[in-house]
Design a protein around this motif. Structure first.
Motif, PDB file in Angstrom:
ATOM      1  N   LEU A 223       0.870  -1.252  -0.097  1.00 39.97           N
ATOM      2  CA  LEU A 223       0.112   0.020   0.037  1.00 39.97           C
ATOM      3  C   LEU A 223       0.826   1.395   0.078  1.00 39.97           C
ATOM      4  O   LEU A 223       0.706   2.137  -0.726  1.00 39.97           O
ATOM      5  CB  LEU A 223      -0.812  -0.170   1.207  1.00 39.97           C
ATOM      6  N   ARG A 224       1.758   1.334   0.913  1.00 38.99           N
ATOM      7  CA  ARG A 224       2.699   2.694   0.929  1.00 38.99           C
ATOM      8  C   ARG A 224       3.514   2.415  -0.437  1.00 38.99           C
ATOM      9  O   ARG A 224       3.801   3.789  -0.942  1.00 38.99           O
ATOM     10  CB  ARG A 224       3.567   2.320   2.080  1.00 38.99           C
ATOM     11  N   ALA A 225       3.976   1.322  -0.968  1.00 41.81           N
ATOM     12  CA  ALA A 225       4.726   1.466  -2.425  1.00 41.81           C
ATOM     13  C   ALA A 225       3.774   1.983  -3.327  1.00 41.81           C
ATOM     14  O   ALA A 225       4.439   2.869  -3.970  1.00 41.81           O
ATOM     15  CB  ALA A 225       5.146  -0.123  -2.719  1.00 41.81           C
ATOM     16  N   ASN A 226       2.475   1.536  -3.436  1.00 39.20           N
ATOM     17  CA  ASN A 226       1.705   2.067  -4.391  1.00 39.20           C
ATOM     18  C   ASN A 226       1.436   3.758  -4.468  1.00 39.20           C
ATOM     19  O   ASN A 226       1.493   4.343  -5.292  1.00 39.20           O
ATOM     20  CB  ASN A 226       0.376   1.502  -4.347  1.00 39.20           C
ATOM     21  N   LYS A 227       1.240   4.320  -2.812  1.00 39.21           N
ATOM     22  CA  LYS A 227       0.899   5.510  -2.974  1.00 39.21           C
ATOM     23  C   LYS A 227       2.111   6.200  -3.200  1.00 39.21           C
ATOM     24  O   LYS A 227       2.072   7.355  -3.661  1.00 39.21           O
ATOM     25  CB  LYS A 227       0.924   5.690  -1.127  1.00 39.21           C
ATOM     26  N   LEU A 228       3.319   6.012  -2.840  1.00 40.99           N
ATOM     27  CA  LEU A 228       4.609   6.729  -3.238  1.00 40.99           C
ATOM     28  C   LEU A 228       4.686   6.845  -4.924  1.00 40.99           C
ATOM     29  O   LEU A 228       5.185   7.719  -5.538  1.00 40.99           O
ATOM     30  CB  LEU A 228       6.006   6.177  -2.489  1.00 40.99           C
TER      31      LEU A 228
END
Length: 243
Positions: A223-228
């Motif tokens: 999820l964090r990877a997608n957001k960044l």
């Protein structure tokens, strides 16, 4: 005890842990390094940074990078502490642009989770793989965050989830989604099933037997990877990040 587990593993093929974001990992989309090289601009925890070179024990089969960026410019959402049974670790979030400059670079971008092999090893020694799986088994159709039902919480004197949560995201019967890493520990260790989260399981063939092992811990946060990644895309479109 291991840095690859949030609590000491029970053994006897009772649980599997893994790291890596699969086809979202830019290193899996640029083999060999046609674009990601020394001096390449990247986002490190939201701050513009640079690739300094290959990281520790990097190889063509298992590449990793050494990066640099100004910590004062970083967004605290994208980095933090992660407790393991061998002590604390630090997680970071990195996004790397891959300009499509040739057909080879384009074709490398077509990799999907199921095409990326993942060897399964015994935590003791990490010697030859017991079997192999792929990132499709790790991520496809699985939940990225847990759902907490307070009505199923019995208020145990010693909350198991508070004890095992690697990022201290659950405290006083409340889950802080800004701290949550989506690791899945809560759904496997809550004694009252107050957390609902599908992290999946893996079918393996080990020692001439077919076994199904639950995925109990994910040490990467898709999820964090997608957001960044989305943030980097928007910065490029707004010309705030010049390649």
């Amino acid at each position: 005890k291991s840095i690859f587990a949030a609590v000491p593993l029970e053994g006897n093929l009772s649980g599997l842990t893994f790291s890596g974001c699969g086809d979202l990992n830019p290193l899996q989309n640029d083999i060999p390094h046609n674009v990601i090289k020394e001096g390449s601009k990247v986002l490190v925890n939201g701050a513009v940074g640079y690739v300094l070179g290959d990281g520790t024990r990097s190889s063509a089969e298992k590449p990793n990078l050494m990066l640099s960026a100004d910590m004062n410019q970083m967004d605290p959402y994208y980095l933090g502490g992660f407790k393991t049974s061998q002590g604390g670790e630090v997680y970071d979030t990195v996004a790397i642009p891959i300009p499509v400059l040739s057909e080879e670079i384009y074709n490398n971008l077509l990799v999907t989770d199921d095409m990326i092999d993942l060897p399964v090893a015994d935590i003791k020694g990490r010697h030859l793989p017991l079997d192999n799986t792929d990132y499709g088994k790790m991520w496809t159709a699985h939940d990225l965050r847990p759902r907490y039902s307070s009505d199923r919480c019995s208020g145990c004197d010693a909350c198991t989830v508070e004890n095992v949560c690697p990022t201290n995201a659950f405290r006083d019967k409340k889950i802080n989604l800004a701290y949550c890493f989506g690791c899945g520990m809560c759904s496997h260790y809550c004694r009252n099933d107050a957390f609902d989260m599908n992290t999946g399981s893996v079918d393996l063939h080990i020692n001439d037997e077919d076994v199904t092992i639950p995925i109990i811990l994910r040490q990467s946060d898709r999820l964090r990877a997608n957001k960044l990644s989305l943030k980097l895309k928007q910065m490029i479109e707004k010309r705030e990040f010049i390649l």
